[in-house]
Design a protein around this motif. Structure first.
Motif, mmCIF file in Angstrom:
data_model
loop_
_atom_site.group_PDB
_atom_site.id
_atom_site.type_symbol
_atom_site.label_atom_id
_atom_site.label_comp_id
_atom_site.label_asym_id
_atom_site.label_seq_id
_atom_site.Cartn_x
_atom_site.Cartn_y
_atom_site.Cartn_z
ATOM 1 N N PRO A 5 -21.778 17.013 -22.782
ATOM 2 C CA PRO A 5 -22.186 18.140 -23.636
ATOM 3 C C PRO A 5 -21.122 18.492 -24.679
ATOM 4 C CG PRO A 5 -22.447 18.696 -21.306
ATOM 5 C CD PRO A 5 -21.782 17.363 -21.368
ATOM 6 N N GLY A 6 -19.852 18.370 -24.332
ATOM 7 C CA GLY A 6 -18.783 18.678 -25.282
ATOM 8 C C GLY A 6 -18.823 17.749 -26.484
ATOM 9 N N LEU A 7 -19.177 16.487 -26.237
ATOM 10 C CA LEU A 7 -19.270 15.518 -27.328
ATOM 11 C C LEU A 7 -20.419 15.882 -28.271
ATOM 12 C CD1 LEU A 7 -18.203 12.907 -28.556
ATOM 13 C CD2 LEU A 7 -19.759 11.658 -27.068
ATOM 14 N N ALA A 117 -12.148 27.644 -38.660
ATOM 15 C CA ALA A 117 -10.945 26.961 -38.191
ATOM 16 C C ALA A 117 -10.604 27.395 -36.768
ATOM 17 C CB ALA A 117 -9.773 27.239 -39.128
ATOM 18 N N GLY A 118 -10.737 28.686 -36.481
ATOM 19 C CA GLY A 118 -10.490 29.179 -35.123
ATOM 20 C C GLY A 118 -11.469 28.583 -34.124
ATOM 21 N N GLY A 119 -12.722 28.482 -34.520
ATOM 22 C CA GLY A 119 -13.732 27.877 -33.644
ATOM 23 C C GLY A 119 -13.437 26.412 -33.365
ATOM 24 N N VAL A 120 -13.017 25.691 -34.392
ATOM 25 C CA VAL A 120 -12.653 24.280 -34.209
ATOM 26 C C VAL A 120 -11.461 24.175 -33.267
ATOM 27 C CG1 VAL A 120 -11.694 22.251 -35.393
ATOM 28 C CG2 VAL A 120 -13.621 23.481 -36.386
ATOM 29 N N LEU A 121 -10.488 25.059 -33.429
ATOM 30 C CA LEU A 121 -9.313 25.051 -32.555
ATOM 31 C C LEU A 121 -9.707 25.328 -31.102
ATOM 32 C CD1 LEU A 121 -6.234 24.817 -32.449
ATOM 33 C CD2 LEU A 121 -6.124 27.285 -32.801
ATOM 34 N N VAL A 122 -10.589 26.285 -30.888
ATOM 35 C CA VAL A 122 -11.051 26.584 -29.521
ATOM 36 C C VAL A 122 -11.767 25.379 -28.928
ATOM 37 C CG1 VAL A 122 -12.710 27.982 -28.212
ATOM 38 C CG2 VAL A 122 -11.143 29.083 -29.813
ATOM 39 N N VAL A 123 -12.622 24.736 -29.713
ATOM 40 C CA VAL A 123 -13.331 23.550 -29.217
ATOM 41 C C VAL A 123 -12.339 22.448 -28.858
ATOM 42 C CG1 VAL A 123 -14.883 21.674 -29.911
ATOM 43 C CG2 VAL A 123 -15.509 24.042 -30.375
ATOM 44 N N VAL A 125 -9.156 22.767 -27.951
ATOM 45 C CA VAL A 125 -8.428 23.148 -26.736
ATOM 46 C C VAL A 125 -9.306 22.968 -25.510
ATOM 47 C CG1 VAL A 125 -7.421 25.125 -25.519
ATOM 48 C CG2 VAL A 125 -6.800 24.680 -27.889
ATOM 49 N N LEU A 126 -10.557 23.409 -25.596
ATOM 50 C CA LEU A 126 -11.457 23.267 -24.451
ATOM 51 C C LEU A 126 -11.746 21.801 -24.134
ATOM 52 C CD1 LEU A 126 -13.976 26.186 -25.065
ATOM 53 C CD2 LEU A 126 -12.125 26.065 -23.391
ATOM 54 N N MET A 127 -11.893 20.985 -25.178
ATOM 55 C CA MET A 127 -12.140 19.553 -24.956
ATOM 56 C C MET A 127 -10.927 18.897 -24.292
ATOM 57 S SD MET A 127 -15.185 18.674 -25.976
ATOM 58 C CE MET A 127 -15.074 16.929 -26.293
ATOM 59 N N ARG A 129 -8.686 20.349 -22.316
ATOM 60 C CA ARG A 129 -8.656 20.797 -20.914
ATOM 61 C C ARG A 129 -9.701 20.059 -20.095
ATOM 62 N NH1 ARG A 129 -7.923 27.334 -20.856
ATOM 63 N NH2 ARG A 129 -5.821 27.350 -21.724
ATOM 64 N N TRP A 130 -10.867 19.901 -20.694
ATOM 65 C CA TRP A 130 -11.957 19.244 -19.984
ATOM 66 C C TRP A 130 -11.609 17.777 -19.722
ATOM 67 C CZ3 TRP A 130 -16.194 16.213 -22.406
ATOM 68 C CH2 TRP A 130 -17.194 15.907 -21.499
ATOM 69 N N ARG A 131 -11.038 17.102 -20.714
ATOM 70 C CA ARG A 131 -10.695 15.691 -20.577
ATOM 71 C C ARG A 131 -9.551 15.464 -19.607
ATOM 72 N NH1 ARG A 131 -10.039 12.393 -25.767
ATOM 73 N NH2 ARG A 131 -10.032 10.785 -24.195
ATOM 74 N N THR A 132 -8.592 16.390 -19.526
ATOM 75 C CA THR A 132 -7.462 16.205 -18.615
ATOM 76 C C THR A 132 -7.836 16.509 -17.178
ATOM 77 O OG1 THR A 132 -6.656 18.451 -18.990
ATOM 78 C CG2 THR A 132 -5.738 16.696 -20.381
ATOM 79 N N GLY A 133 -9.009 17.043 -16.953
ATOM 80 C CA GLY A 133 -9.478 17.257 -15.578
ATOM 81 C C GLY A 133 -9.101 18.599 -15.001
ATOM 82 N N ALA A 134 -8.666 19.539 -15.817
ATOM 83 C CA ALA A 134 -8.303 20.858 -15.304
ATOM 84 C C ALA A 134 -9.500 21.530 -14.658
ATOM 85 C CB ALA A 134 -7.749 21.734 -16.428
ATOM 86 N N ALA A 135 -10.686 21.237 -15.157
ATOM 87 C CA ALA A 135 -11.880 21.833 -14.577
ATOM 88 C C ALA A 135 -12.265 21.155 -13.270
ATOM 89 C CB ALA A 135 -13.034 21.750 -15.570
ATOM 90 N N ASP A 136 -11.801 19.913 -13.044
ATOM 91 C CA ASP A 136 -12.156 19.182 -11.838
ATOM 92 C C ASP A 136 -11.208 19.446 -10.684
ATOM 93 O OD1 ASP A 136 -14.242 18.071 -13.226
ATOM 94 O OD2 ASP A 136 -13.102 16.292 -13.829
#
Length: 164
Positions: A5-7, A117-123, A125-127, A129-136
């Motif tokens: 979904p992030g992609l 620009a802020g929205g892109v930055l948030v996306v 950062v979230l991507m 975190r998601w890719r590094t597995g912090a959510a897992d």
């Protein structure tokens, strides 16, 4: 193949930004006739008498005089920017339908860009975190050692108290 979904969000954001970029670069085409030029310049000016109407849309006598003045100045060879500048000199920045790009009114242009620009930055950062597995991570791995020990002891006590 499973699509993340992030992609999808990132691709949609890229498509929106590309579309906005194309529209910003191309802009409106140059008017062909003198009447179209008058209409375009008049559409960018507020009628000083009417509330929220452009000079092009206003039926007021002053707006009709302003349109005639635009026509005369175009016939005299003045550029649309010079004509607008003349009206700004006579009536102030409030005569413009769009705010000027300088001073406090420039925030009308800078603020949306800052929000995007802020929205892109948030996306981003979230991507990350998601890719590094912090959510897992297991919830226990996120607890400090002292809290993990307390939870482990509480679980052991509960197991001891369970009927057989």
């Amino acid at each position: 193949m499973r699509v993340r979904p992030g992609l999808l969000v990132l691709l949609a954001l890229a498509a929106v930004l590309a579309t906005l970029g194309i529209v910003a670069v191309r802009g409106q085409g140059a008017p062909v006739s003198r009447a179209q030029q008058v209409q375009q310049i008049a559409a960018g000016l507020h009628c000083p008498i009417c509330k929220d109407l452009s000079v092009a849309d206003s039926p007021a006598p002053l707006a009709q005089q302003m349109r005639a003045q635009i026509e005369q100045e175009l016939a005299a060879g003045r550029s649309p920017a010079d004509i607008r500048a003349g009206f700004v000199a006579a009536y102030g920045d409030s005569v413009l339908m769009t705010p000027p790009r300088h001073g406090l009114a420039g925030t009308a242009y800078a603020l949306p860009l800052g929000i995007v620009a802020g929205g892109v930055l948030v996306v981003i950062v979230l991507m990350r975190r998601w890719r590094t597995g912090a959510a897992d991570e297991e919830p226990a791995e996120r607890l400090p050692a002292a809290q993990r020990l307390a939870v482990r002891r509480a679980v052991e006590r509960l197991r001891e108290e369970e009927p057989g």
